[in-house]
Design an enzyme around this catalytic site. Structure first.
Site, PDB file in Angstrom:
ATOM      1  N   ARG A  61       0.858  -1.180   0.000  1.00 31.91           N
ATOM      2  CA  ARG A  61       0.000   0.000   0.000  1.00 31.91           C
ATOM      3  C   ARG A  61       0.898   1.235   0.000  1.00 31.91           C
ATOM      4  NH1 ARG A  61      -3.724   2.071   5.024  1.00 31.91           N
ATOM      5  NH2 ARG A  61      -4.228   4.072   4.118  1.00 31.91           N
ATOM      6  N   ASP A 118      -3.142   4.923  -2.488  1.00 28.72           N
ATOM      7  CA  ASP A 118      -4.318   5.514  -1.841  1.00 28.72           C
ATOM      8  C   ASP A 118      -4.952   6.608  -2.690  1.00 28.72           C
ATOM      9  OD1 ASP A 118      -5.019   4.289   0.528  1.00 28.72           O
ATOM     10  OD2 ASP A 118      -3.288   5.110   1.559  1.00 28.72           O
ATOM     11  N   HIS A 176     -15.486   6.817   5.247  1.00 27.13           N
ATOM     12  CA  HIS A 176     -14.390   6.138   5.945  1.00 27.13           C
ATOM     13  C   HIS A 176     -14.114   6.949   7.215  1.00 27.13           C
ATOM     14  CE1 HIS A 176     -10.380   3.937   5.912  1.00 27.13           C
ATOM     15  NE2 HIS A 176     -10.183   4.886   6.817  1.00 27.13           N
ATOM     16  N   LEU A 177     -14.611   6.423   8.357  1.00 26.68           N
ATOM     17  CA  LEU A 177     -14.496   7.178   9.607  1.00 26.68           C
ATOM     18  C   LEU A 177     -13.624   6.406  10.584  1.00 26.68           C
ATOM     19  CD1 LEU A 177     -18.272   8.221   9.992  1.00 26.68           C
ATOM     20  CD2 LEU A 177     -16.445   9.442   8.787  1.00 26.68           C
ATOM     21  N   ASN A 179      -9.394   6.926  12.586  1.00 28.27           N
ATOM     22  CA  ASN A 179      -8.545   7.973  13.138  1.00 28.27           C
ATOM     23  C   ASN A 179      -8.322   9.049  12.079  1.00 28.27           C
ATOM     24  OD1 ASN A 179      -7.336   8.947  15.351  1.00 28.27           O
ATOM     25  ND2 ASN A 179      -5.656   7.485  15.371  1.00 28.27           N
ATOM     26  N   GLY A 180      -8.107   8.611  10.841  1.00 24.93           N
ATOM     27  CA  GLY A 180      -8.202   9.510   9.692  1.00 24.93           C
ATOM     28  C   GLY A 180      -9.567   9.282   9.066  1.00 24.93           C
ATOM     29  N   ASN A 303     -17.695   0.190  13.685  1.00 26.76           N
ATOM     30  CA  ASN A 303     -17.871  -0.338  15.050  1.00 26.76           C
ATOM     31  C   ASN A 303     -18.808   0.466  15.933  1.00 26.76           C
ATOM     32  OD1 ASN A 303     -16.045  -2.591  14.966  1.00 26.76           O
ATOM     33  ND2 ASN A 303     -14.389  -1.094  14.856  1.00 26.76           N
ATOM     34  N   GLU A 353      -9.108  -3.103   2.973  1.00 24.59           N
ATOM     35  CA  GLU A 353      -7.989  -2.634   2.141  1.00 24.59           C
ATOM     36  C   GLU A 353      -7.048  -3.776   1.749  1.00 24.59           C
ATOM     37  OE1 GLU A 353      -7.662   0.185   5.183  1.00 24.59           O
ATOM     38  OE2 GLU A 353      -7.306   1.850   3.817  1.00 24.59           O
TER      39      GLU A 353
HETATM   40  P1  AMP Z   1      -8.901   3.170  12.193  1.00 19.41           P
HETATM   41  O1  AMP Z   1      -8.075   4.391  11.946  1.00 19.41           O
HETATM   42  O2  AMP Z   1      -9.783   2.796  11.064  1.00 19.41           O
HETATM   43  O3  AMP Z   1      -8.104   2.008  12.727  1.00 19.41           O
HETATM   44  O4  AMP Z   1      -9.909   3.580  13.381  1.00 19.41           O
HETATM   45  C1  AMP Z   1      -9.417   3.801  14.669  1.00 19.41           C
HETATM   46  C2  AMP Z   1     -10.422   4.600  15.449  1.00 19.41           C
HETATM   47  O5  AMP Z   1     -11.722   4.009  15.381  1.00 19.41           O
HETATM   48  C3  AMP Z   1     -10.078   4.612  16.932  1.00 19.41           C
HETATM   49  O6  AMP Z   1      -9.190   5.636  17.227  1.00 19.41           O
HETATM   50  C4  AMP Z   1     -11.415   4.844  17.560  1.00 19.41           C
HETATM   51  O7  AMP Z   1     -11.564   6.246  17.683  1.00 19.41           O
HETATM   52  C5  AMP Z   1     -12.434   4.325  16.573  1.00 19.41           C
HETATM   53  N1  AMP Z   1     -13.137   3.143  17.068  1.00 19.41           N
HETATM   54  C6  AMP Z   1     -12.750   1.846  16.998  1.00 19.41           C
HETATM   55  N2  AMP Z   1     -13.688   1.047  17.582  1.00 19.41           N
HETATM   56  C7  AMP Z   1     -14.677   1.853  18.029  1.00 19.41           C
HETATM   57  C8  AMP Z   1     -15.927   1.643  18.708  1.00 19.41           C
HETATM   58  N3  AMP Z   1     -16.329   0.429  19.055  1.00 19.41           N
HETATM   59  N4  AMP Z   1     -16.654   2.727  19.010  1.00 19.41           N
HETATM   60  C9  AMP Z   1     -16.243   3.964  18.664  1.00 19.41           C
HETATM   61  N5  AMP Z   1     -15.097   4.223  18.004  1.00 19.41           N
HETATM   62  C10 AMP Z   1     -14.312   3.188  17.695  1.00 19.41           C
END
Ligand code: AMP
Length: 368
Positions: A61, A118, A176-177, A179-180, A303, A353
């Site tokens: 990636r 990306d 796509h929600l 950390n980013g 999630n 991904e």
């Molecule tokens: P990612 O960047 O896709 O790995 O997403 C990471 C972010 O997803 C974490 O920093 C959390 O803020 C959020 N996250 C993961 N699991 C949950 C959940 N069960 N409820 C709320 N936010 C979550």
């Protein structure tokens, strides 16, 4: 998936290496000095555990494909040179990625590598959306334009929605929600706009990134403080967003918990994130003149029922209606969360991904 793992905190004294198969679950804390050391650790471990599944190909990636890479491709010397040439656009990522590819070629010279970018999925965004209204000479000499990111994830969402809706998905909003975070508008599988821009800082407010702010605020800070451009870049990327507003954390789980315990700043951070998400969903609705499908993916998107509810609160007028019983579920496979009378079909799609990269490797190299 036969094995998974990660090298984290590379370059710091307390790096970690995790490796998991159906029989092994290992976690080491050690000094991983750079990406070359990391990849030799990964390849050494994989080769020691390959049993009857030898490594046929490697998929990488890559964050930035610049204007060169409109699709994934098989690696050769020219491809590596171009990735390095583009590296000033994503210095933290592309140099490291190029060194990883070269290490793979040294350790496993017979094994082909495929690179997936990306940015590629966003290369279809029309000029009216990607052009910045800045002088021509600046745009050209610095390659300033919207590139967009998270493209591999958005492409996986588009492919999966097409399958789930059996071809009814013509105007899709992909959220796509994590950390980013970024939101894309996708028409018949083709990306027409996205919220991230020249860098992954643009668009929604994120965990530690401020997202879109008035650009004049940046020059104002430089003129009125001792911060230089590098300091501000660091502040906007690492010390802003949910972390700055809450004063507590960038982790949405902890913010939901704190706000339920009455923490006002955490509540404000979540409200702002929800507000931003709705605003950009509305923007993508306008970009496509309507929507038939919307999907949530990545950490919070896949999630968190709270975040999904917040993202679509008050949007019934645009056709979005969540079924709260379905929304409360958690599954490892994609599922629908829209009410039967929702005009827009709404899905949750666990991020894919790595699967998308594996499909590209297969498409470009053939075989099984
Ligand atoms: P990612 O960047 O896709 O790995 O997403 C990471 C972010 O997803 C974490 O920093 C959390 O803020 C959020 N996250 C993961 N699991 C949950 C959940 N069960 N409820 C709320 N936010 C979550």
């Amino acid at each position: 998936m036969l094995a998974s793992g990660a090298c984290e905190r590379i370059g710091e004294g307390d790096s970690t290496f995790t490796f998991k198969t159906k029989d092994v679950n290992q976690r080491l804390t050690l000094a991983i000095l750079n990406h070359r050391t990391a990849i030799s650790l990964v390849l050494g471990t994989l080769l020691a555990h390959q049993d009857d599944a030898p490594i046929d190909a490697i998929g990488h990636r890559i964050v930035h494909g610049g204007s060169y890479f409109k699709d994934s491709c098989v690696v050769d010397d020219t491809v590596i040179r171009k990735i390095e040439e583009i590296a000033p656009l994503a210095p933290l990522h592309n140099y490291a990625a190029a060194s990883v590819i070269e290490s793979c070629r040294e350790v496993l010279p017979q094994v082909p590598s495929v690179v997936c970018f990306d940015t590629s999925f966003h290369s279809t965004i029309p000029e009216v959306a990607y052009r910045y209204p800045l002088p021509d000479d600046l745009c050209e000499s610095l390659q300033l334009r919207k590139y967009g990111f998270h493209g591999i994830s958005h492409r996986y969402v588009a492919m999966t929605c097409d399958q789930l809706t059996e071809g009814r998905c013509h105007r899709l909003i992909s959220c796509h929600l994590g950390n980013g975070s970024s939101i894309s508008a996708i028409k018949d599988g083709v990306c027409v706009d996205t919220t991230m821009g020249f860098t992954p800082l643009d668009g929604l407010m994120m965990g530690t990134r401020c997202g879109s702010i008035d650009p004049a605020a940046v020059t104002y800070i430089i003129e009125n403080t001792d911060y230089n451009a590098h300091d501000i870049d660091m502040i906007m990327n690492k010390k802003s967003g949910l972390l700055a507003v809450s004063g507590l954390t960038n982790d949405i789980r902890d913010l939901i918990d704190a706000s339920e315990h009455g923490d006002r700043r955490s509540q404000l951070a979540l409200d702002m994130f929800g507000y931003d998400t709705r605003k950009y969903i509305g923007m993508m609705w306008a970009v496509m003149g309507g929507v038939d499908t919307l999907a949530f993916t990545a950490g919070a998107g896949q999630n968190s029922p709270d975040i999904r509810r917040l993202a679509l609160a008050g949007m019934e007028g645009l056709g979005f209606k969540i079924d709260e019983t379905l929304n409360a579920q958690h599954r490892d496979e994609p599922w629908r969360i829209s009410a039967d009378d929702s005009e827009v079909e709404i899905y949750v799609i666990p991020a894919g991904e790595e699967y998308m990269i594996a499909l590209d490797v297969k498409r470009l190299l053939g075989g099984d």
